[in-house]
Motif scaffolding. Structure first.
Motif, PDB file in Angstrom:
ATOM      1  N   LYS A  52       0.824  -1.216   0.000  1.00 13.42           N
ATOM      2  CA  LYS A  52       0.000   0.000   0.000  1.00 13.42           C
ATOM      3  C   LYS A  52       0.854   1.259   0.000  1.00 13.42           C
ATOM      4  O   LYS A  52       0.381   2.350  -0.275  1.00 13.42           O
ATOM      5  CB  LYS A  52      -0.910   0.007   1.236  1.00 13.42           C
ATOM      6  N   ILE A  53       2.114   1.092   0.404  1.00 18.13           N
ATOM      7  CA  ILE A  53       3.025   2.239   0.484  1.00 18.13           C
ATOM      8  C   ILE A  53       4.303   1.880  -0.271  1.00 18.13           C
ATOM      9  O   ILE A  53       4.905   0.839  -0.009  1.00 18.13           O
ATOM     10  CB  ILE A  53       3.398   2.548   1.953  1.00 18.13           C
ATOM     11  N   ILE A  54       4.695   2.729  -1.184  1.00 22.60           N
ATOM     12  CA  ILE A  54       5.963   2.514  -1.884  1.00 22.60           C
ATOM     13  C   ILE A  54       6.842   3.739  -1.657  1.00 22.60           C
ATOM     14  O   ILE A  54       6.441   4.860  -1.937  1.00 22.60           O
ATOM     15  CB  ILE A  54       5.729   2.279  -3.394  1.00 22.60           C
ATOM     16  N   THR A  55       8.033   3.520  -1.091  1.00 24.08           N
ATOM     17  CA  THR A  55       8.960   4.642  -0.943  1.00 24.08           C
ATOM     18  C   THR A  55      10.085   4.455  -1.965  1.00 24.08           C
ATOM     19  O   THR A  55      10.506   3.335  -2.235  1.00 24.08           O
ATOM     20  CB  THR A  55       9.581   4.719   0.467  1.00 24.08           C
ATOM     21  N   ILE A  56      10.518   5.562  -2.522  1.00 24.79           N
ATOM     22  CA  ILE A  56      11.612   5.502  -3.487  1.00 24.79           C
ATOM     23  C   ILE A  56      12.724   6.460  -3.064  1.00 24.79           C
ATOM     24  O   ILE A  56      12.528   7.664  -2.968  1.00 24.79           O
ATOM     25  CB  ILE A  56      11.111   5.836  -4.919  1.00 24.79           C
ATOM     26  N   SER A  57      13.880   5.896  -2.789  1.00 27.09           N
ATOM     27  CA  SER A  57      15.085   6.691  -2.540  1.00 27.09           C
ATOM     28  C   SER A  57      15.896   6.593  -3.820  1.00 27.09           C
ATOM     29  O   SER A  57      15.786   5.620  -4.556  1.00 27.09           O
ATOM     30  CB  SER A  57      15.863   6.117  -1.363  1.00 27.09           C
ATOM     31  N   ARG A  58      16.698   7.595  -4.095  1.00 22.37           N
ATOM     32  CA  ARG A  58      17.355   7.584  -5.411  1.00 22.37           C
ATOM     33  C   ARG A  58      18.581   8.458  -5.454  1.00 22.37           C
ATOM     34  O   ARG A  58      18.690   9.439  -4.776  1.00 22.37           O
ATOM     35  CB  ARG A  58      16.377   8.005  -6.498  1.00 22.37           C
ATOM     36  N   GLU A  59      19.502   8.075  -6.343  1.00 23.91           N
ATOM     37  CA  GLU A  59      20.641   8.943  -6.644  1.00 23.91           C
ATOM     38  C   GLU A  59      20.131  10.062  -7.551  1.00 23.91           C
ATOM     39  O   GLU A  59      19.172   9.874  -8.303  1.00 23.91           O
ATOM     40  CB  GLU A  59      21.719   8.149  -7.372  1.00 23.91           C
ATOM     41  N   PHE A  60      20.799  11.195  -7.503  1.00 25.72           N
ATOM     42  CA  PHE A  60      20.408  12.334  -8.336  1.00 25.72           C
ATOM     43  C   PHE A  60      20.610  11.988  -9.814  1.00 25.72           C
ATOM     44  O   PHE A  60      21.708  11.600 -10.217  1.00 25.72           O
ATOM     45  CB  PHE A  60      21.250  13.558  -7.955  1.00 25.72           C
ATOM     46  N   GLY A  61      19.532  12.086 -10.586  1.00 26.79           N
ATOM     47  CA  GLY A  61      19.628  11.827 -12.021  1.00 26.79           C
ATOM     48  C   GLY A  61      19.329  10.396 -12.437  1.00 26.79           C
ATOM     49  O   GLY A  61      19.335  10.073 -13.621  1.00 26.79           O
ATOM     50  N   ALA A  62      19.055   9.535 -11.458  1.00 29.67           N
ATOM     51  CA  ALA A  62      18.837   8.112 -11.765  1.00 29.67           C
ATOM     52  C   ALA A  62      17.412   7.807 -12.225  1.00 29.67           C
ATOM     53  O   ALA A  62      17.104   6.669 -12.555  1.00 29.67           O
ATOM     54  CB  ALA A  62      19.189   7.246 -10.551  1.00 29.67           C
ATOM     55  N   GLY A  63      16.561   8.830 -12.242  1.00 26.52           N
ATOM     56  CA  GLY A  63      15.200   8.641 -12.753  1.00 26.52           C
ATOM     57  C   GLY A  63      14.191   8.211 -11.695  1.00 26.52           C
ATOM     58  O   GLY A  63      13.099   7.749 -12.033  1.00 26.52           O
ATOM     59  N   GLY A  64      14.516   8.377 -10.432  1.00 31.24           N
ATOM     60  CA  GLY A  64      13.638   7.952  -9.341  1.00 31.24           C
ATOM     61  C   GLY A  64      12.263   8.605  -9.369  1.00 31.24           C
ATOM     62  O   GLY A  64      11.242   7.932  -9.171  1.00 31.24           O
ATOM     63  N   ALA A  65      12.236   9.906  -9.635  1.00 30.98           N
ATOM     64  CA  ALA A  65      10.951  10.622  -9.654  1.00 30.98           C
ATOM     65  C   ALA A  65      10.092  10.137 -10.817  1.00 30.98           C
ATOM     66  O   ALA A  65       8.888   9.895 -10.662  1.00 30.98           O
ATOM     67  CB  ALA A  65      11.190  12.127  -9.756  1.00 30.98           C
ATOM     68  N   LYS A  66      10.727   9.967 -11.968  1.00 28.98           N
ATOM     69  CA  LYS A  66      10.012   9.497 -13.163  1.00 28.98           C
ATOM     70  C   LYS A  66       9.412   8.104 -12.909  1.00 28.98           C
ATOM     71  O   LYS A  66       8.254   7.838 -13.244  1.00 28.98           O
ATOM     72  CB  LYS A  66      11.011   9.440 -14.327  1.00 28.98           C
ATOM     73  N   ILE A  67      10.223   7.253 -12.314  1.00 30.35           N
ATOM     74  CA  ILE A  67       9.759   5.898 -11.994  1.00 30.35           C
ATOM     75  C   ILE A  67       8.619   5.965 -10.979  1.00 30.35           C
ATOM     76  O   ILE A  67       7.582   5.311 -11.148  1.00 30.35           O
ATOM     77  CB  ILE A  67      10.935   5.036 -11.459  1.00 30.35           C
ATOM     78  N   GLY A  68       8.789   6.794  -9.956  1.00 33.63           N
ATOM     79  CA  GLY A  68       7.762   6.942  -8.916  1.00 33.63           C
ATOM     80  C   GLY A  68       6.435   7.426  -9.486  1.00 33.63           C
ATOM     81  O   GLY A  68       5.369   6.893  -9.148  1.00 33.63           O
ATOM     82  N   LYS A  69       6.507   8.425 -10.360  1.00 35.37           N
ATOM     83  CA  LYS A  69       5.283   8.973 -10.980  1.00 35.37           C
ATOM     84  C   LYS A  69       4.582   7.908 -11.817  1.00 35.37           C
ATOM     85  O   LYS A  69       3.364   7.771 -11.767  1.00 35.37           O
ATOM     86  CB  LYS A  69       5.645  10.161 -11.887  1.00 35.37           C
ATOM     87  N   ALA A  70       5.366   7.169 -12.596  1.00 41.34           N
ATOM     88  CA  ALA A  70       4.781   6.139 -13.467  1.00 41.34           C
ATOM     89  C   ALA A  70       4.145   5.013 -12.648  1.00 41.34           C
ATOM     90  O   ALA A  70       3.079   4.501 -13.001  1.00 41.34           O
ATOM     91  CB  ALA A  70       5.852   5.586 -14.404  1.00 41.34           C
ATOM     92  N   VAL A  71       4.802   4.646 -11.542  1.00 46.77           N
ATOM     93  CA  VAL A  71       4.253   3.600 -10.661  1.00 46.77           C
ATOM     94  C   VAL A  71       2.933   4.076 -10.062  1.00 46.77           C
ATOM     95  O   VAL A  71       1.922   3.355 -10.054  1.00 46.77           O
ATOM     96  CB  VAL A  71       5.262   3.237  -9.544  1.00 46.77           C
ATOM     97  N   ALA A  72       2.932   5.333  -9.571  1.00 46.32           N
ATOM     98  CA  ALA A  72       1.719   5.898  -8.957  1.00 46.32           C
ATOM     99  C   ALA A  72       0.573   5.927  -9.964  1.00 46.32           C
ATOM    100  O   ALA A  72      -0.568   5.564  -9.642  1.00 46.32           O
ATOM    101  CB  ALA A  72       2.009   7.310  -8.435  1.00 46.32           C
ATOM    102  N   GLU A  73       0.897   6.309 -11.171  1.00 46.36           N
ATOM    103  CA  GLU A  73      -0.135   6.394 -12.210  1.00 46.36           C
ATOM    104  C   GLU A  73      -0.706   5.008 -12.514  1.00 46.36           C
ATOM    105  O   GLU A  73      -1.918   4.826 -12.560  1.00 46.36           O
ATOM    106  CB  GLU A  73       0.492   6.995 -13.472  1.00 46.36           C
ATOM    107  N   ARG A  74       0.208   4.047 -12.691  1.00 42.21           N
ATOM    108  CA  ARG A  74      -0.260   2.707 -13.055  1.00 42.21           C
ATOM    109  C   ARG A  74      -1.085   2.054 -11.960  1.00 42.21           C
ATOM    110  O   ARG A  74      -2.048   1.340 -12.221  1.00 42.21           O
ATOM    111  CB  ARG A  74       0.932   1.812 -13.427  1.00 42.21           C
ATOM    112  N   LEU A  75      -0.698   2.296 -10.686  1.00 38.29           N
ATOM    113  CA  LEU A  75      -1.415   1.659  -9.568  1.00 38.29           C
ATOM    114  C   LEU A  75      -2.589   2.502  -9.066  1.00 38.29           C
ATOM    115  O   LEU A  75      -3.338   2.066  -8.193  1.00 38.29           O
ATOM    116  CB  LEU A  75      -0.441   1.398  -8.404  1.00 38.29           C
ATOM    117  N   GLY A  76      -2.699   3.736  -9.592  1.00 43.88           N
ATOM    118  CA  GLY A  76      -3.735   4.641  -9.101  1.00 43.88           C
ATOM    119  C   GLY A  76      -3.432   5.139  -7.693  1.00 43.88           C
ATOM    120  O   GLY A  76      -4.326   5.364  -6.885  1.00 43.88           O
ATOM    121  N   TYR A  77      -2.134   5.293  -7.395  1.00 45.44           N
ATOM    122  CA  TYR A  77      -1.692   5.719  -6.063  1.00 45.44           C
ATOM    123  C   TYR A  77      -1.429   7.238  -6.043  1.00 45.44           C
ATOM    124  O   TYR A  77      -1.164   7.846  -7.079  1.00 45.44           O
ATOM    125  CB  TYR A  77      -0.386   5.001  -5.671  1.00 45.44           C
TER     126      TYR A  77
END
Lengths: 194, 194
Positions: free
Chosen positions: A3-28
Motif C-alpha cells: 500500500k506504500i511505496i517509498t523511493i530513494s534515489r541517486e540524483f539523475g537516476a530517474g527515481g521521480a520518473k519511476i515513482g510517478k509512473a508507478v503511482a499512475e499505473r497503480l492509481g496511487y
C-alpha cells in the motif's frame, strides 16, 4: 499488496520518473520532495527561508568534530526533519501512495505493507539523463552537482537515521535504471506491489 | 537476454537457493563457491591446504597498517584470487550460467549481457533460515558466524575490488529475500534474464 511505496534515489537516476509512473499505473497518490516540504511548512512554524537554508543539510561540524557541534542550529534542523517526518507519516497512514525522497524508507520502517525501493544508475546514464533535462548546463557542472547532491543525501541520511544511503540492506529492492531501463523498473515495482 | 547471472549474498540470505532455482528454471549452468575453488585448484599449483588457510581472507594487516603489509603472504593471496577469477571467467565465456559468490559481479564487469544480483535479508529471517539448516548449532553461534562471515566477505570485497559489499551501485538488482520471499526473488531474476 503493498500500500506504500517509498523511493530513494541517486540524483539523475530517474527515481521521480519511476515513482510517478508507478503511482499512475497503480492509481496511487504521488508525493515528492517538494510536496513533503510544502506539507511540512503548512503544519509547522518554519518559514520558506529557513527551509531553503537548511534543506538536506546537516550541522556544519558533522563528521569532523562532534564536540564542536553547532548547538545553535541544531533545534531548527531537528524541527525541520520532524516536520517532514510527520508530513510523510500523514500520507502513509492513508495508504495507496508513492513517496519519493526524504528517507521515507526509514521514517516508515514500522509500517506494514510497505515496499522500500532504491534507484541507482551508472554515472554515464545519469549524465545523459540530466543533460536532457537541463541542456543549458555544462557537463562539468552537472557532474559536480551530481556528486554534491548525492554526497548531501548520504550525509543527511546517516545523520538523521541509523542507515546508510544506497546500502542494499536498508531497502527491499534496489534497481539500476541504467541497466534495466525505466520501464522495466516500473514493471518490477508494480508487479511486487500487486 | 542475460546470459550470465552473478549472485552476491549475505550469509544465510538464501542466495545459493535462489541461484540454484534460477539456474534450474532457465536451464543454466550453476557454479557456487566450492565449484569455483575446485576449478581454481585444478588449473593452478595451489594446494588444498593453502586454499583453506587463505580462503576469503585478506592479509593480516589490511585496514590497520598498510605499511606493515604482510609481503610474505601477499603473493599467495593474489595467486588464489587470480586463480578464482580465471575459473569464473572460463565459465562466463561459455555463457548461460549462474555464478554465486567470489565477487563475480566485479570479475565479470566488462562482460555484456550479465545481470549482477545481491541478496540481502533481515537478521531475524537469516537466523531462522540458518537454524533450519543447522539445527544442532546454538542461536548465539549462528549469529556470531553470520557477523564474522559477512565481515570477511566485505573485507575481501573491498581488498580485492574497488567496490563495496552490498552497496546498490555495484549491482543491477538487490533483493531482500526476507521481504519478497525466495520464490518472488527467483521470479524477478528470471523475468529480467529473459
Amino acid at each position: 499488496m503493498k500500500k506504500i511505496i517509498t523511493i530513494s534515489r541517486e540524483f539523475g537516476a530517474g527515481g521521480a520518473k519511476i515513482g510517478k509512473a508507478v503511482a499512475e499505473r497503480l492509481g496511487y497518490y504521488y508525493m515528492d520532495k517538494d510536496m513533503i516540504i510544502k506539507s511540512a511548512m503548512e503544519s509547522s512554524s518554519i518559514t520558506a527561508d529557513e527551509f531553503s537554508k537548511w534543506d538536506e543539510k546537516v550541522p556544519h561540524n558533522f563528521g569532523f568534530g562532534q564536540s564542536l557541534f553547532d548547538f545553535y542550529n541544531k533545534p531548527l534542523n531537528e524541527k525541520l526533519f520532524e516536520a517532514q517526518k510527520e508530513a510523510i507519516k500523514k500520507v502513509a497512514e492513508k495508504g495507496n501512495c508513492v513517496i519519493v525522497g526524504r528517507n521515507a524508507n526509514v521514517v516508515l520502517k514500522e509500517f506494514d505493507a510497505a515496499l522500500h525501493v532504491f534507484i541507482t544508475s551508472s554515472t554515464y546514464w545519469k549524465l545523459q539523463n540530466l543533460k536532457g533535462l537541463m541542456p543549458e548546463v555544462s557537463e562539468e557542472k552537472i557532474l559536480n552537482q551530481m556528486k554534491s547532491i548525492d554526497k548531501a543525501r548520504a550525509k543527511y541520511c546517516s545523520y538523521y537515521t541509523d542507515t546508510e544511503f544506497g546500502k542494499a540492506e536498508f531497502y527491499d529492492l534496489c534497481l539500476k535504471s541504467s541497466d534495466l531501463g525505466i520501464e522495466k523498473c516500473v514493471d518490477i515495482i508494480c508487479d511486487i506491489a500487486k
